[in-house]
Scaffold this active site. Sequence first.
Site, PDB file in Angstrom:
ATOM      1  N   HIS A   1      36.859  74.699  -3.101  1.00 59.30           N
ATOM      2  CA  HIS A   1      35.590  74.096  -3.477  1.00 59.30           C
ATOM      3  C   HIS A   1      35.767  72.645  -3.906  1.00 59.30           C
ATOM      4  O   HIS A   1      36.769  72.277  -4.524  1.00 59.30           O
ATOM      5  CB  HIS A   1      34.954  74.868  -4.635  1.00 59.30           C
ATOM      6  CG  HIS A   1      34.263  76.129  -4.215  1.00 59.30           C
ATOM      7  ND1 HIS A   1      33.248  76.145  -3.274  1.00 59.30           N
ATOM      8  CD2 HIS A   1      34.435  77.427  -4.598  1.00 59.30           C
ATOM      9  CE1 HIS A   1      32.821  77.388  -3.107  1.00 59.30           C
ATOM     10  NE2 HIS A   1      33.536  78.191  -3.894  1.00 59.30           N
TER      11      HIS A   1
ATOM     12  N   CYS B   1      33.728  70.526   0.055  1.00 59.40           N
ATOM     13  CA  CYS B   1      32.436  69.857  -0.009  1.00 59.40           C
ATOM     14  C   CYS B   1      32.576  68.523  -0.749  1.00 59.40           C
ATOM     15  O   CYS B   1      33.444  68.366  -1.615  1.00 59.40           O
ATOM     16  CB  CYS B   1      31.415  70.735  -0.725  1.00 59.40           C
ATOM     17  SG  CYS B   1      31.058  72.309   0.098  1.00 59.40           S
TER      18      CYS B   1
END
Length: 366
Positions: A162, A218
């Site tokens: 992440h 991301c």
Amino acid sequence: MFMLINCSNCRTPLQLPPGARSIRCAICQAVTQIADPRAVNPPPATHHWPPPGPPSSASPSPYNHAPPGPPPNPHGRKKAVIVGISYRYSRHELKGCLNDAKCMRYLLINKFQFPESSILMLTEEETDPYRIPTKYNMRMALYWLVQGCQPGDSLLFHYSGHGSRQRNYNGDEIDGYDETLCPLDFETQGMIVDDEINATIVRPLPHGVKLHAIIDACHSGTVLDLSFLCRMNRSGQYSWEDHRPRSGIMKGTSGGEAISFSGCDDDQTSADTSALSKITSTGAMTFCFIQAIERGHGRTYGSILTAMRAAIREAGGSGGDLGGGVVTSLLTMLVTGGSGIGGGFRQEPQLTACQPFDVYAKPFSL
């Protein structure tokens, strides 16, 4: 901006918060006093982690020595840190990140001749407590990556997990946000901010040392805070966008070279998906990077970037049936898997660098 000092007792590298005059070591609990924080210099490369201590039954730490044996080639050593985090058993769980880490390790060993002993893997599957991808271990791994680097060395940092962003307050971000990586324990220990990543593995790079980062997360476009971003359109035309801080904060290297491929732009998300392989889930960016190399598009940085972008556009528009080719043969080694997001994801891999260059002329090499 954080500074690095050594613990006055055990010599562990410590991060000194701005303006602090003392800091307590989390390892030995000793307090190190700082007369003038502005005079603090980064710790010399000869200091190792963890500090000497009593014998332990745990596995030896990967940070207490340089990779053993002779250099793999006459031009210098190759070292890599590979991080894959699945956040299993949490609401943040990802399916493809462990696969990404294993495939990247396979590629480095078999395609780019990285010695197995010089690749440090941080995943939840590791049994050595120093190799679990916590915030503390990730920090120490990044210190290890650049520790003692010499002209001719080739360093690589791959991260699959992440990523996020948070409001920037020191004026060194054009868009007003710092990009971040999320360690396994980020909910309790916090994220690793791009300023720290830059200070740890970009700024110390001496002349003749080359660093590549491959960041599948991301909001990862400028997560190394490199000074220039390659803004490329769909026809392959590009220009370098200047991201040097207007505040004058130093973000460059100490003469070395730093180049990063990332999964998406700072305001985009990266897919964890089974759309690219019918065998198992992967990070879309990692899969397309490896596929570009294996399909012969790895001659230049521009050829890699355009191949990655084309593959992701094709997958997003066609439901993702690309056929893995050689990459699929890598993925068949893996016993983990699971379903991921379907096709239709939108992301554009990015290229950033410490200095602009001709992306279609500069040869790619690790």
